[in-house]
Motif scaffolding. Structure first.
Motif, PDB file in Angstrom:
ATOM      1  N   PHE A 195       0.832  -1.192   0.000  1.00 58.74           N
ATOM      2  CA  PHE A 195       0.000   0.000   0.000  1.00 58.74           C
ATOM      3  C   PHE A 195       0.872   1.249   0.000  1.00 58.74           C
ATOM      4  O   PHE A 195       2.030   1.226   0.417  1.00 58.74           O
ATOM      5  N   GLY A 196       0.278   2.351  -0.421  1.00 60.69           N
ATOM      6  CA  GLY A 196       0.995   3.616  -0.428  1.00 60.69           C
ATOM      7  C   GLY A 196       0.732   4.479   0.791  1.00 60.69           C
ATOM      8  O   GLY A 196       1.489   5.410   1.083  1.00 60.69           O
ATOM      9  N   LYS A 197      -0.378   4.201   1.510  1.00 62.41           N
ATOM     10  CA  LYS A 197      -0.734   4.981   2.701  1.00 62.41           C
ATOM     11  C   LYS A 197      -1.267   4.042   3.777  1.00 62.41           C
ATOM     12  O   LYS A 197      -2.094   3.171   3.495  1.00 62.41           O
ATOM     13  N   VAL A 198      -0.780   4.208   4.999  1.00 61.09           N
ATOM     14  CA  VAL A 198      -1.259   3.418   6.135  1.00 61.09           C
ATOM     15  C   VAL A 198      -1.427   4.346   7.335  1.00 61.09           C
ATOM     16  O   VAL A 198      -0.496   5.075   7.703  1.00 61.09           O
ATOM     17  N   VAL A 199      -2.619   4.335   7.942  1.00 57.63           N
ATOM     18  CA  VAL A 199      -2.855   5.086   9.176  1.00 57.63           C
ATOM     19  C   VAL A 199      -3.565   4.186  10.184  1.00 57.63           C
ATOM     20  O   VAL A 199      -4.274   3.251   9.809  1.00 57.63           O
ATOM     21  N   ALA A 200      -3.325   4.464  11.451  1.00 58.90           N
ATOM     22  CA  ALA A 200      -3.979   3.724  12.530  1.00 58.90           C
ATOM     23  C   ALA A 200      -4.684   4.718  13.435  1.00 58.90           C
ATOM     24  O   ALA A 200      -4.105   5.748  13.805  1.00 58.90           O
ATOM     25  N   TYR A 201      -5.944   4.416  13.778  1.00 61.68           N
ATOM     26  CA  TYR A 201      -6.715   5.272  14.683  1.00 61.68           C
ATOM     27  C   TYR A 201      -7.086   4.462  15.916  1.00 61.68           C
ATOM     28  O   TYR A 201      -7.819   3.473  15.833  1.00 61.68           O
ATOM     29  N   VAL A 202      -6.585   4.884  17.075  1.00 61.73           N
ATOM     30  CA  VAL A 202      -6.847   4.159  18.324  1.00 61.73           C
ATOM     31  C   VAL A 202      -8.206   4.597  18.875  1.00 61.73           C
ATOM     32  O   VAL A 202      -8.442   5.780  19.113  1.00 61.73           O
ATOM     33  N   HIS A 203      -9.102   3.631  19.063  1.00 56.66           N
ATOM     34  CA  HIS A 203     -10.448   3.971  19.539  1.00 56.66           C
ATOM     35  C   HIS A 203     -10.743   3.487  20.952  1.00 56.66           C
ATOM     36  O   HIS A 203     -11.740   3.903  21.549  1.00 56.66           O
TER      37      HIS A 203
END
Length: 278
Positions: A195-203
């Motif tokens: 992939f070209g973009k990876v983000v993680a959102y902690v919920h």
């Protein structure tokens, strides 16, 4: 694992006074192909009871995931579906959609969910709208030896020697979204270098790394394997990956196009009734 950026979600309101936390990416660069991550998390009914009455969209995809409570979706295409805990819904708005999302009666016990916007390439923005949800199936998941669990919300996911695929696998930018649950002291390692973009959102909760706290988004370098370690208690996060679209964005409210002229046309078409009604 290489962290490129850390962003804190900002409190705001949308719809009929619904309180949410928002990550905004309408610059077209920071989280491309994603545009926005909205989290609704509250046990106070007054924070969300107004819901999202009928409103238009053009030029984006919306992806909704419910962890607690539920909403009823209705649109001008004739879809009317209840989306409850553990379910997802995807809508490619294309040239125009009118829809509403109103809390279900049992949501009085609290709500936790997300709506994620994805940009659409210019060539697709005027396509006919499409709708899909997971109400008739269980989302696939993988649990590794340490107890870490990955649930595939959209796209395909590989974890160690296991592979799973969500029924929703046609998101713009080849978008893939998963919900990861990490019991205390567990760990998960994922290769997302394709992939070209990876983000993680902690919920939920907090991970061992000091940057991974609830309400924070972390931008990761996909060239490095993603390594996530649970803290002292259970924690959870969304992992989002995709290929940047790399196109100019013109944004106004519920419309995302490529030029100001296209935005003005979207508004004219909406007021002329060309989006239909519900």
């Amino acid at each position: 694992m290489k962290i490129l950026n850390v962003t804190k979600a900002q409190p705001t309101q949308d719809g009929a006074g619904v309180k949410i936390s928002r990550i905004s990416g309408f610059d077209g660069r920071s989280i491309d192909p994603f545009l926005m991550i909205d989290e609704l998390k509250s046990d106070n009914t007054q924070d969300f009871i107004g819901g999202f009455p009928a409103h238009p969209h053009r030029g984006i995809e919306t992806f909704t995931y419910i962890r607690k409570g539920g909403f009823e979706h209705q649109d001008q295409m004739g879809n009317k579906k209840a989306i409850r805990a553990g379910q997802v819904q995807w809508m490619s708005t294309g040239r125009g959609v009118i829809h509403s999302e109103m809390p279900l009666a049992d949501a009085q016990y609290g709500m936790h969910g997300f709506q994620i916007w994805l940009n659409m390439p210019a060539r697709d923005k005027m396509n006919p709208p499409k709708y899909q949800d997971s109400s008739d199936r269980v989302l696939p998941s993988i649990t590794n030896q340490s107890g870490a669990k990955l649930t595939a919300l959209a796209g395909e996911w590989h974890l160690e020697d296991q592979h799973i695929s969500s029924a929703l696998n046609d998101l713009a930018g080849n978008g893939a979204i998963s919900d990861i649950t990490l019991p205390a002291n567990s760990a998960i390692r994922i290769d997302l270098s394709h992939f070209g973009k990876v983000v993680a959102y902690v919920h939920s909760g907090a991970l061992r790394d000091e940057y991974f706290k609830s309400g924070y988004m972390i931008t990761l370098d996909p060239a490095h394997p993603i390594e996530l370690h649970g803290g002292n208690g259970e924690s959870g996060l969304l992992l989002l990956a995709g290929h940047p679209i790399n196109e100019k964005i013109a944004h106004m409210g519920p419309f995302v196009m490529n030029t100001q002229e296209e935005l003005h046309q979207a508004i004219k078409d909406y007021h002329a009734g060309k989006f239909g009604n519900i």
